[in-house]
Design a protein around this motif. Structure first.
Motif, PDB file in Angstrom:
ATOM      1  N   ALA A  57     -17.865  31.872  20.097  1.00  0.00           N
ATOM      2  CA  ALA A  57     -17.650  33.249  19.660  1.00  0.00           C
ATOM      3  C   ALA A  57     -16.360  33.750  20.289  1.00  0.00           C
ATOM      4  CB  ALA A  57     -18.823  34.138  20.077  1.00  0.00           C
ATOM      5  N   VAL A  58     -15.485  34.292  19.474  1.00  0.00           N
ATOM      6  CA  VAL A  58     -14.271  34.930  19.970  1.00  0.00           C
ATOM      7  C   VAL A  58     -14.531  36.434  20.074  1.00  0.00           C
ATOM      8  CG1 VAL A  58     -11.911  35.618  19.364  1.00  0.00           C
ATOM      9  CG2 VAL A  58     -12.604  33.230  19.191  1.00  0.00           C
ATOM     10  N   VAL A  59     -14.184  36.991  21.214  1.00  0.00           N
ATOM     11  CA  VAL A  59     -14.264  38.434  21.424  1.00  0.00           C
ATOM     12  C   VAL A  59     -12.840  38.960  21.486  1.00  0.00           C
ATOM     13  CG1 VAL A  59     -14.920  40.263  23.022  1.00  0.00           C
ATOM     14  CG2 VAL A  59     -16.473  38.342  22.621  1.00  0.00           C
ATOM     15  N   LEU A  60     -12.469  39.778  20.511  1.00  0.00           N
ATOM     16  CA  LEU A  60     -11.134  40.377  20.481  1.00  0.00           C
ATOM     17  C   LEU A  60     -11.247  41.825  20.940  1.00  0.00           C
ATOM     18  CD1 LEU A  60      -8.154  39.830  19.577  1.00  0.00           C
ATOM     19  CD2 LEU A  60      -8.770  40.936  17.416  1.00  0.00           C
ATOM     20  N   ALA A  61     -10.543  42.179  22.014  1.00  0.00           N
ATOM     21  CA  ALA A  61     -10.712  43.515  22.606  1.00  0.00           C
ATOM     22  C   ALA A  61      -9.362  44.105  22.977  1.00  0.00           C
ATOM     23  CB  ALA A  61     -11.610  43.436  23.844  1.00  0.00           C
ATOM     24  N   ASP A  62      -9.298  45.451  22.953  1.00  0.00           N
ATOM     25  CA  ASP A  62      -8.051  46.125  23.297  1.00  0.00           C
ATOM     26  C   ASP A  62      -8.202  47.180  24.389  1.00  0.00           C
ATOM     27  OD1 ASP A  62      -9.360  48.182  21.976  1.00  0.00           O
ATOM     28  OD2 ASP A  62      -7.988  48.251  20.276  1.00  0.00           O
TER      29      ASP A  62
ATOM     30  N   ALA B 280     -12.358  34.875  25.148  1.00  0.00           N
ATOM     31  CA  ALA B 280     -11.883  36.254  25.222  1.00  0.00           C
ATOM     32  C   ALA B 280     -10.422  36.311  24.805  1.00  0.00           C
ATOM     33  CB  ALA B 280     -12.053  36.808  26.635  1.00  0.00           C
ATOM     34  N   ARG B 281     -10.119  37.211  23.883  1.00  0.00           N
ATOM     35  CA  ARG B 281      -8.742  37.435  23.450  1.00  0.00           C
ATOM     36  C   ARG B 281      -8.455  38.933  23.576  1.00  0.00           C
ATOM     37  NH1 ARG B 281      -8.952  32.956  24.359  1.00  0.00           N
ATOM     38  NH2 ARG B 281      -8.315  31.144  23.132  1.00  0.00           N
ATOM     39  N   PHE B 282      -7.482  39.255  24.441  1.00  0.00           N
ATOM     40  CA  PHE B 282      -7.133  40.645  24.695  1.00  0.00           C
ATOM     41  C   PHE B 282      -5.816  40.967  24.004  1.00  0.00           C
ATOM     42  CE2 PHE B 282      -9.734  39.282  28.292  1.00  0.00           C
ATOM     43  CZ  PHE B 282     -10.745  40.226  28.209  1.00  0.00           C
ATOM     44  N   LEU B 283      -5.795  42.064  23.274  1.00  0.00           N
ATOM     45  CA  LEU B 283      -4.577  42.476  22.597  1.00  0.00           C
ATOM     46  C   LEU B 283      -3.623  43.115  23.588  1.00  0.00           C
ATOM     47  CD1 LEU B 283      -6.104  43.906  19.316  1.00  0.00           C
ATOM     48  CD2 LEU B 283      -4.731  41.829  19.565  1.00  0.00           C
ATOM     49  N   ARG B 284      -2.379  42.732  23.503  1.00  0.00           N
ATOM     50  CA  ARG B 284      -1.367  43.269  24.412  1.00  0.00           C
ATOM     51  C   ARG B 284      -1.087  44.723  24.029  1.00  0.00           C
ATOM     52  NH1 ARG B 284       1.721  39.261  24.100  1.00  0.00           N
ATOM     53  NH2 ARG B 284       1.177  38.233  26.062  1.00  0.00           N
TER      54      ARG B 284
ATOM     55  N   THR C 102     -12.661  30.784  27.876  1.00  0.00           N
ATOM     56  CA  THR C 102     -11.200  30.809  27.842  1.00  0.00           C
ATOM     57  C   THR C 102     -10.754  32.253  27.705  1.00  0.00           C
ATOM     58  OG1 THR C 102     -10.924  30.651  25.438  1.00  0.00           O
ATOM     59  CG2 THR C 102     -11.166  28.576  26.658  1.00  0.00           C
ATOM     60  N   THR C 103      -9.545  32.530  28.171  1.00  0.00           N
ATOM     61  CA  THR C 103      -8.984  33.877  28.101  1.00  0.00           C
ATOM     62  C   THR C 103      -7.517  33.792  27.734  1.00  0.00           C
ATOM     63  OG1 THR C 103     -10.507  34.669  29.812  1.00  0.00           O
ATOM     64  CG2 THR C 103      -8.571  36.016  29.387  1.00  0.00           C
ATOM     65  N   ALA C 104      -7.069  34.694  26.878  1.00  0.00           N
ATOM     66  CA  ALA C 104      -5.650  34.774  26.534  1.00  0.00           C
ATOM     67  C   ALA C 104      -5.325  36.200  26.123  1.00  0.00           C
ATOM     68  CB  ALA C 104      -5.299  33.811  25.404  1.00  0.00           C
ATOM     69  N   THR C 105      -4.072  36.577  26.324  1.00  0.00           N
ATOM     70  CA  THR C 105      -3.588  37.871  25.870  1.00  0.00           C
ATOM     71  C   THR C 105      -2.614  37.631  24.720  1.00  0.00           C
ATOM     72  OG1 THR C 105      -3.824  38.854  28.064  1.00  0.00           O
ATOM     73  CG2 THR C 105      -2.347  39.968  26.529  1.00  0.00           C
ATOM     74  N   LEU C 106      -2.846  38.323  23.610  1.00  0.00           N
ATOM     75  CA  LEU C 106      -2.088  38.059  22.390  1.00  0.00           C
ATOM     76  C   LEU C 106      -1.409  39.317  21.874  1.00  0.00           C
ATOM     77  CD1 LEU C 106      -4.818  36.082  20.373  1.00  0.00           C
ATOM     78  CD2 LEU C 106      -3.088  35.120  21.905  1.00  0.00           C
TER      79      LEU C 106
END
Length: 430
Positions: free
Chosen positions: A8-13, A36-40, A59-63
């Motif tokens: 599951a990908v969690v996209l959060a801002d 986890a994918r965090f919006l810049r 996993t974690t990344a900022t996009l």
């Protein structure tokens, strides 16, 4: 749908949307790894805010916004939970749908609401249209959502009744106060309600008065963020500073940070203007007070509690009044339900068993609402066809930059007013 190992990908801002989306992912897909994918953006959560939720991503990344459609983790996921603003949700539904047109399969898209809905319901619903699950936090909300969708010719099957994902925790033990700790009153702050400095300072003074009138009680000011951390809604007049400005703050009034659930573990009376913490508190059977001192207003969101029995004033609290929630109101708003995410898990399993998912079908399309859609996706760096705008990795960064500059200017102003100006005056007078 996606990879062999379920993900599951969690996209959060922001901090609160990360909390909501991560907990939703855990509730609807408990056996999935979480990416986890965090919006810049100017509201991106700090590491402390990420850790506070208690879910450790695999996993974690900022996009940048425009990175999302090409992120391999997003495309290979089984589920994508969108914990963002409504405009970003629509942008992702639109652009991901276009990016996945030639894929043999795609993830299921999940949207919902971080807190109670007290304004812009239709606007928010249409921005979420096209996701496979639109989570409603109560039977009351689910009925309203389905009615709106049906009236506009949208299939309401994706609307699923759930509850706020952070409802849970240990039920309140009324005997704990006096046995192993003092009776504890917790005020749950909000970044923008009430919004004026005068109202927020008055609130701190009310808390100080209550602490003086009840020296046997501990009064906690539950803060959302440490100084310098971003929050979902900008806080112009931080309570930390207002509390420090009191010349005679009582010793039994103090600020606290940390996860709201941990603070509620030692709370005997939760007080707020309209925070979602009130719902969490009621769910735990903790006596809860929603203040009327600043008006019962749609702008404050406390009109949501009109039929709850919880509206009261500081004068009543000072006199010892403890509100009691009306059970029928609590039931109507999904509070106290056992396993409220069962229907969402069943819906997800049904989608998975039905073979490849059809392309997302947003309400706003280039043909139906091209001007509005182009504005929304353009703010986030996309052209109307779903491709990144030429020469700009993201068009969302200028507004975020403006927020950062505005926040920095506010800190500089407060530093000049509270630190520098008094020092200069002392130097001149000396």
């Amino acid at each position: 749908m996606g990879s062999a190992a379920p993900r599951a990908v969690v996209l959060a801002d922001s901090d609160s949307r990360w909390k909501w989306a991560a907990l939703v992912a855990r509730r609807i897909a408990p056996d999935h790894a979480i990416d986890a994918r965090f919006l810049r953006s100017g509201t991106a959560p700090s590491q402390r805010q990420i850790d506070e939720v208690g879910i450790v991503p695999d996993t974690t990344a900022t996009l940048d916004y425009t990175d999302v459609p090409t992120d391999p983790a997003v495309s290979a996921a089984d589920v994508v939970v969108l914990g963002t603003t409504g405009g970003t949700m629509l942008t992702m539904i639109h652009t991901l749908g276009r990016a996945w047109r030639d894929h043999p399969s795609r993830p299921a898209l999940v949207t919902g609401y971080v807190g109670v809905i007290y304004e812009n319901m239709v606007d928010g619903l249409l921005l979420r249209c096209g996701s496979d699950l639109v989570l409603a936090n109560s039977a009351h909300d689910a009925a309203r959502f389905r009615d709106v969708y049906t009236s506009l010719g949208i299939d309401p099957a994706g609307v699923v009744e759930t509850a706020l994902p952070f409802l849970g925790g240990t039920p309140h033990d009324p005997g704990a106060a006096g046995r192993d700790r003092p009776f504890t009153v917790t005020f749950a702050v909000q970044p923008s309600v009430p919004g004026t400095k005068a109202a927020r300072l008055s609130l701190v003074r009310h808390l100080a008065r209550h602490a003086r009138l009840h020296p046997d009680r501990e009064v906690l000011l539950k803060l959302r963020n440490q100084p310098g951390e971003a929050v979902t809604h900008t806080e112009r007049f931080p309570y930390q500073e207002l509390l420090r400005s009191l010349p005679d703050a009582p010793p039994n009034l103090r600020p606290v940070y940390g996860d709201m659930g941990s603070v509620l573990d030692r709370t005997d009376l939760l007080v707020t203007v309209s925070s979602t913490a009130a719902v969490e508190s009621v769910h735990r059977s903790i006596p809860t007070a929603v203040l009327s001192d600043f008006g019962v207003r749609e702008a404050h969101g406390n009109h949501f509690f009109v039929h709850s029995g919880l509206l009261t004033s500081f004068a009543d609290l000072d006199a010892g009044h403890v509100p009691t929630v009306r059970p029928e109101w609590a039931a109507e708003h999904g509070i106290g339900r056992a396993d409220p995410y069962r229907a969402a898990r069943e819906r997800l399993a049904h989608l998975r068993d039905g073979g490849p998912l059809a392309p997302p079908r947003p309400f706003y399309t280039p043909e139906r609402s091209g001007d509005y859609l182009e504005t929304l996706v353009g703010r986030r760096g996309f052209a109307l066809d779903g491709t990144p705008l030429t020469g700009s990795p993201t068009a969302a960064r200028p507004p975020a930059l403006k927020r950062i500059v505005r926040r920095g200017a506010g800190h500089l102003y407060r530093f000049g007013r509270n630190r520098l100006a008094p020092a200069v005056r002392r130097w001149q007078q000396g």
